[in-house]
Scaffold this motif. Structure first.
Motif, PDB file in Angstrom:
ATOM      1  N   SER A 171      27.422  27.064  46.668  1.00  0.00           N
ATOM      2  CA  SER A 171      27.923  28.118  47.562  1.00  0.00           C
ATOM      3  C   SER A 171      28.338  29.379  46.806  1.00  0.00           C
ATOM      4  O   SER A 171      28.851  30.314  47.399  1.00  0.00           O
ATOM      5  N   SER A 172      28.138  29.399  45.481  1.00  0.00           N
ATOM      6  CA  SER A 172      28.540  30.603  44.735  1.00  0.00           C
ATOM      7  C   SER A 172      27.575  31.742  45.049  1.00  0.00           C
ATOM      8  O   SER A 172      26.415  31.520  45.393  1.00  0.00           O
ATOM      9  N   ASP A 173      28.072  32.983  44.919  1.00  0.00           N
ATOM     10  CA  ASP A 173      27.215  34.143  45.159  1.00  0.00           C
ATOM     11  C   ASP A 173      26.018  34.121  44.227  1.00  0.00           C
ATOM     12  O   ASP A 173      24.900  34.454  44.616  1.00  0.00           O
ATOM     13  N   VAL A 174      26.263  33.736  42.971  1.00  0.00           N
ATOM     14  CA  VAL A 174      25.185  33.777  41.985  1.00  0.00           C
ATOM     15  C   VAL A 174      24.011  32.917  42.452  1.00  0.00           C
ATOM     16  O   VAL A 174      22.858  33.353  42.438  1.00  0.00           O
TER      17      VAL A 174
ATOM     18  N   VAL B 169      40.079  33.370  39.727  1.00  0.00           N
ATOM     19  CA  VAL B 169      39.389  32.097  39.992  1.00  0.00           C
ATOM     20  C   VAL B 169      37.998  32.014  39.370  1.00  0.00           C
ATOM     21  O   VAL B 169      37.418  30.950  39.284  1.00  0.00           O
ATOM     22  N   ARG B 170      37.388  33.141  38.943  1.00  0.00           N
ATOM     23  CA  ARG B 170      36.053  33.165  38.360  1.00  0.00           C
ATOM     24  C   ARG B 170      34.975  32.886  39.412  1.00  0.00           C
ATOM     25  O   ARG B 170      35.229  32.253  40.427  1.00  0.00           O
ATOM     26  N   GLY B 171      33.760  33.373  39.140  1.00  0.00           N
ATOM     27  CA  GLY B 171      32.721  33.320  40.164  1.00  0.00           C
ATOM     28  C   GLY B 171      31.794  32.109  40.093  1.00  0.00           C
ATOM     29  O   GLY B 171      30.947  31.939  40.961  1.00  0.00           O
ATOM     30  N   LEU B 172      31.940  31.285  39.082  1.00  0.00           N
ATOM     31  CA  LEU B 172      31.033  30.139  38.938  1.00  0.00           C
ATOM     32  C   LEU B 172      31.841  28.864  39.144  1.00  0.00           C
ATOM     33  O   LEU B 172      33.007  28.799  38.771  1.00  0.00           O
ATOM     34  N   ASP B 173      31.190  27.838  39.731  1.00  0.00           N
ATOM     35  CA  ASP B 173      31.951  26.666  40.175  1.00  0.00           C
ATOM     36  C   ASP B 173      32.296  25.663  39.083  1.00  0.00           C
ATOM     37  O   ASP B 173      33.035  24.726  39.334  1.00  0.00           O
ATOM     38  N   TYR B 174      31.721  25.814  37.882  1.00  0.00           N
ATOM     39  CA  TYR B 174      31.886  24.716  36.924  1.00  0.00           C
ATOM     40  C   TYR B 174      33.220  24.698  36.186  1.00  0.00           C
ATOM     41  O   TYR B 174      33.475  23.836  35.371  1.00  0.00           O
ATOM     42  N   TYR B 175      34.099  25.658  36.482  1.00  0.00           N
ATOM     43  CA  TYR B 175      35.352  25.729  35.720  1.00  0.00           C
ATOM     44  C   TYR B 175      36.414  24.733  36.187  1.00  0.00           C
ATOM     45  O   TYR B 175      36.489  24.385  37.357  1.00  0.00           O
ATOM     46  N   ALA B 176      37.232  24.293  35.254  1.00  0.00           N
ATOM     47  CA  ALA B 176      38.435  23.514  35.547  1.00  0.00           C
ATOM     48  C   ALA B 176      39.458  23.895  34.484  1.00  0.00           C
ATOM     49  O   ALA B 176      39.084  24.334  33.399  1.00  0.00           O
ATOM     50  N   HIS B 177      40.721  23.727  34.780  1.00  0.00           N
ATOM     51  CA  HIS B 177      41.797  24.117  33.843  1.00  0.00           C
ATOM     52  C   HIS B 177      41.718  25.617  33.506  1.00  0.00           C
ATOM     53  O   HIS B 177      41.573  26.426  34.406  1.00  0.00           O
ATOM     54  N   THR B 178      41.689  25.928  32.196  1.00  0.00           N
ATOM     55  CA  THR B 178      41.839  27.330  31.788  1.00  0.00           C
ATOM     56  C   THR B 178      40.714  28.242  32.293  1.00  0.00           C
ATOM     57  O   THR B 178      39.534  27.933  32.108  1.00  0.00           O
ATOM     58  N   ALA B 179      41.107  29.366  32.890  1.00  0.00           N
ATOM     59  CA  ALA B 179      40.136  30.421  33.238  1.00  0.00           C
ATOM     60  C   ALA B 179      40.721  31.725  32.717  1.00  0.00           C
ATOM     61  O   ALA B 179      41.932  31.943  32.826  1.00  0.00           O
ATOM     62  N   PHE B 180      39.886  32.566  32.130  1.00  0.00           N
ATOM     63  CA  PHE B 180      40.438  33.816  31.574  1.00  0.00           C
ATOM     64  C   PHE B 180      39.442  34.959  31.661  1.00  0.00           C
ATOM     65  O   PHE B 180      38.230  34.742  31.727  1.00  0.00           O
ATOM     66  N   GLU B 181      39.991  36.153  31.707  1.00  0.00           N
ATOM     67  CA  GLU B 181      39.150  37.359  31.694  1.00  0.00           C
ATOM     68  C   GLU B 181      39.866  38.466  30.931  1.00  0.00           C
ATOM     69  O   GLU B 181      41.083  38.630  31.086  1.00  0.00           O
ATOM     70  N   PHE B 182      39.117  39.175  30.109  1.00  0.00           N
ATOM     71  CA  PHE B 182      39.624  40.412  29.519  1.00  0.00           C
ATOM     72  C   PHE B 182      39.159  41.535  30.441  1.00  0.00           C
ATOM     73  O   PHE B 182      37.952  41.719  30.635  1.00  0.00           O
ATOM     74  N   ILE B 183      40.113  42.254  31.007  1.00  0.00           N
ATOM     75  CA  ILE B 183      39.808  43.241  32.045  1.00  0.00           C
ATOM     76  C   ILE B 183      40.203  44.638  31.570  1.00  0.00           C
ATOM     77  O   ILE B 183      41.229  44.795  30.901  1.00  0.00           O
ATOM     78  N   THR B 184      39.372  45.621  31.901  1.00  0.00           N
ATOM     79  CA  THR B 184      39.690  47.006  31.541  1.00  0.00           C
ATOM     80  C   THR B 184      39.758  47.858  32.799  1.00  0.00           C
ATOM     81  O   THR B 184      39.119  47.533  33.804  1.00  0.00           O
ATOM     82  N   ASP B 185      40.523  48.956  32.747  1.00  0.00           N
ATOM     83  CA  ASP B 185      40.503  49.880  33.886  1.00  0.00           C
ATOM     84  C   ASP B 185      39.641  51.104  33.544  1.00  0.00           C
ATOM     85  O   ASP B 185      39.650  52.100  34.240  1.00  0.00           O
ATOM     86  N   LYS B 186      38.871  50.991  32.449  1.00  0.00           N
ATOM     87  CA  LYS B 186      38.092  52.155  32.001  1.00  0.00           C
ATOM     88  C   LYS B 186      36.654  52.169  32.535  1.00  0.00           C
ATOM     89  O   LYS B 186      35.885  53.068  32.214  1.00  0.00           O
ATOM     90  N   LEU B 187      36.264  51.128  33.285  1.00  0.00           N
ATOM     91  CA  LEU B 187      34.859  51.051  33.725  1.00  0.00           C
ATOM     92  C   LEU B 187      34.724  51.054  35.243  1.00  0.00           C
ATOM     93  O   LEU B 187      33.735  50.561  35.775  1.00  0.00           O
ATOM     94  N   GLY B 188      35.714  51.570  35.940  1.00  0.00           N
ATOM     95  CA  GLY B 188      35.638  51.585  37.395  1.00  0.00           C
ATOM     96  C   GLY B 188      35.686  50.176  37.956  1.00  0.00           C
ATOM     97  O   GLY B 188      36.460  49.341  37.486  1.00  0.00           O
ATOM     98  N   ALA B 189      34.822  49.905  38.940  1.00  0.00           N
ATOM     99  CA  ALA B 189      34.893  48.630  39.663  1.00  0.00           C
ATOM    100  C   ALA B 189      34.507  47.432  38.793  1.00  0.00           C
ATOM    101  O   ALA B 189      34.940  46.313  39.032  1.00  0.00           O
ATOM    102  N   GLN B 190      33.670  47.656  37.789  1.00  0.00           N
ATOM    103  CA  GLN B 190      33.177  46.529  36.980  1.00  0.00           C
ATOM    104  C   GLN B 190      34.078  46.328  35.760  1.00  0.00           C
ATOM    105  O   GLN B 190      33.690  46.559  34.627  1.00  0.00           O
ATOM    106  N   GLY B 191      35.316  45.896  36.026  1.00  0.00           N
ATOM    107  CA  GLY B 191      36.326  45.889  34.970  1.00  0.00           C
ATOM    108  C   GLY B 191      36.341  44.662  34.079  1.00  0.00           C
ATOM    109  O   GLY B 191      37.005  44.654  33.048  1.00  0.00           O
ATOM    110  N   THR B 192      35.630  43.589  34.463  1.00  0.00           N
ATOM    111  CA  THR B 192      35.681  42.398  33.614  1.00  0.00           C
ATOM    112  C   THR B 192      34.679  42.537  32.481  1.00  0.00           C
ATOM    113  O   THR B 192      33.473  42.590  32.690  1.00  0.00           O
TER     114      THR B 192
END
Ligand code: HAM
Length: 419
Positions: free
Chosen positions: A58-61, A257-280
């Motif tokens: 059911s993921s978008d990908v 929550v991340r966009g792919l279903d295979y994750y469990a436990h730790t989820a992380f993202e380095f996010i920037t505000d310098k790239l508009g909408a595509q910040g991850t």
């Protein structure tokens, strides 16, 4: 078909953009090697099943973004939308499940049928790292530390912040899903169309919806962290303790929550505000269940991937060293002698670019554009005396050098050891 245009969402990498791409790859690769990660690659297409189950039916990908096709033999194949499922497939198909732990680094093109915009392409490129076979929190911390040091090596760490969440194990997530669905059911009419659709298919993704009304509704939703088992909480605390000890700054993001279903436990993202909408810029997490989804044994694993295009937009352009030598003939009679000298210099390991035609002014301009440190001008009068003129492009000084001394002279000037 619009003739002679690249396909929407794809781009040619030329000149500066290719240099920036390569700079990201080589910087990341060198840092990963320092951590003991081995460079590897998987094919850019796999059997469709490699992605359909692990990434989430059911993921978008999987539902909207894969490039899938039937090949001439009738197999359903998919251009990889990401690298992790292929890595796990490679571990199983190469019989490596007994050779753990494995530390893998990869880079290459990925394909997702998304709406193109700045930082979002249909063919994009990732660097990625996977650490397979270590269950403890120190593996999560190692992977996050590697991500942070790659961003630092590219000079972009300061432009990002590290967001961290725990998705818990599958049991606590299933319980949480029911609680969340019950809460959201009361707001169904107000949710965005995407979130309405996700309500039954993938309710967790509603937590990271960008829609303003969705965000208001979600703000009072039951919290995923409250639903975690004691063991999941302990694992997360161990990860954050290790990050704190190493001085890696992070912030808790209960809606990540991340966009792919295979994750469990730790989820992380380095996010920037310098790239508009595509910040991850870089994202990942633990995916202990993926191997079993592919029919392999239970294997603990954690990793990340980062978009090279996004990193290249943030990073400063690489220094292009002026280390090449241009060579050209000053007159038609000198052309053959000039070609022979170029061939000899290249044989001695020197970087030599031949200018095949053009007048002196044009050739000097090209030599500058190519960032040549020296130009060798071979004229027929000088060649008779077994000499050529060598021009230093930085200060425009010129000297006549004997052809038998040329290699030694250039090596010394370029700071290379005598051959
Ligand atoms: P992902 O979050 O889907 O994770 O993608 C990782 C990164 O790839 C994103 O943060 C973004 O920088 C870049 N990216 C994704 N889609 C696009 C696009 N259409 N155009 C440009 N850049 C894009 C994964 O792919 C997981 N395999 C990461 C992972 C590895 N998890 C564990 N191991």
């Amino acid at each position: 078909m619009p003739a002679l245009q690249p396909v929407r969402g794809t781009t040619d990498q030329l000149g500066d953009s290719r240099a920036r791409h390569n700079h990201v790859v080589t910087t990341a690769q060198q840092i990963a090697l320092r951590y003991g990660y081995e460079d590897m690659a998987t094919p850019i297409f796999e059997f469709t099943e490699v992605f359909s189950k692990p990434l989430g039916a059911s993921s978008d990908v999987v539902t909207k973004e894969t490039y899938s096709f039937e090949d001439r033999g009738g197999s359903s194949l998919t251009l990889r939308p990401e690298g992790t499922a292929g890595c796990m497939r490679a571990i199983i198909s190469n019989g490596l499940t007994q050779s753990l732990p494995l530390r893998w680094f990869y880079h290459g093109p990925m394909f997702r049928y998304e709406r193109p915009q700045k930082g979002r392409m249909r063919q994009f490129h990732q660097i990625g790292a996977e650490l397979i076979g270590v269950a403890g929190a120190s593996a999560d911390a190692e992977i996050i530390g590697l991500g942070a040091q790659i961003l630092d090596g590219l000079g972009v760490l300061e432009d990002t912040s590290l967001h961290l969440n725990s998705l818990g194990d599958s049991q606590s997530r299933a319980q949480y899903k029911s609680a969340l669905m019950a809460y959201l059911a009361d707001y169904e009419d107000q949710l965005s169309d995407d979130s309405k659709r996700r309500l039954t298919t993938n309710p967790l993704r509603i937590l990271d919806s960008k829609d303003a009304t969705d965000r208001q509704i979600v703000a009072d939703a039951p919290s995923l962290s409250d639903a975690l088992t004691d063991e999941a909480k302990r694992h997360f605390e161990q990860v954050t303790d290790l990050l704190d000890k190493a001085g890696i700054a992070w912030q808790f993001d209960p809606l990540l929550v991340r966009g792919l279903d295979y994750y469990a436990h730790t989820a992380f993202e380095f996010i920037t505000d310098k790239l508009g909408a595509q910040g991850t810029v870089l994202g990942g997490g633990r995916y202990d269940g993926l191997s079993e989804m592919l029919g392999g044994p239970a294997l603990p694993a954690v990793g990340f991937a980062a978009g090279i295009e996004r990193l290249a937009l943030l990073a400063s352009p690489p220094d292009m060293p002026a280390d090449k030598i241009a060579i050209f003939a000053a007159d038609a009679e000198a052309a053959a002698g000039c070609f022979a000298i170029a061939h000899e210099l290249r044989g001695a390991g020197l970087p030599v670019v031949m200018m095949h035609s053009g007048n002196m002014k044009k050739n000097m301009k090209s030599a500058d554009r190519l960032k040549c440190r020296f130009s060798i001008i071979a004229g027929s009068d000088e060649l008779v005396r077994n000499q050529v003129a060598v021009r230093n492009m930085a200060d425009s000084t010129q000297r006549d050098i004997d052809c038998d001394q040329l290699i030694a002279y250039l090596r010394a000037e370029l700071g290379l050891p005598a051959s």
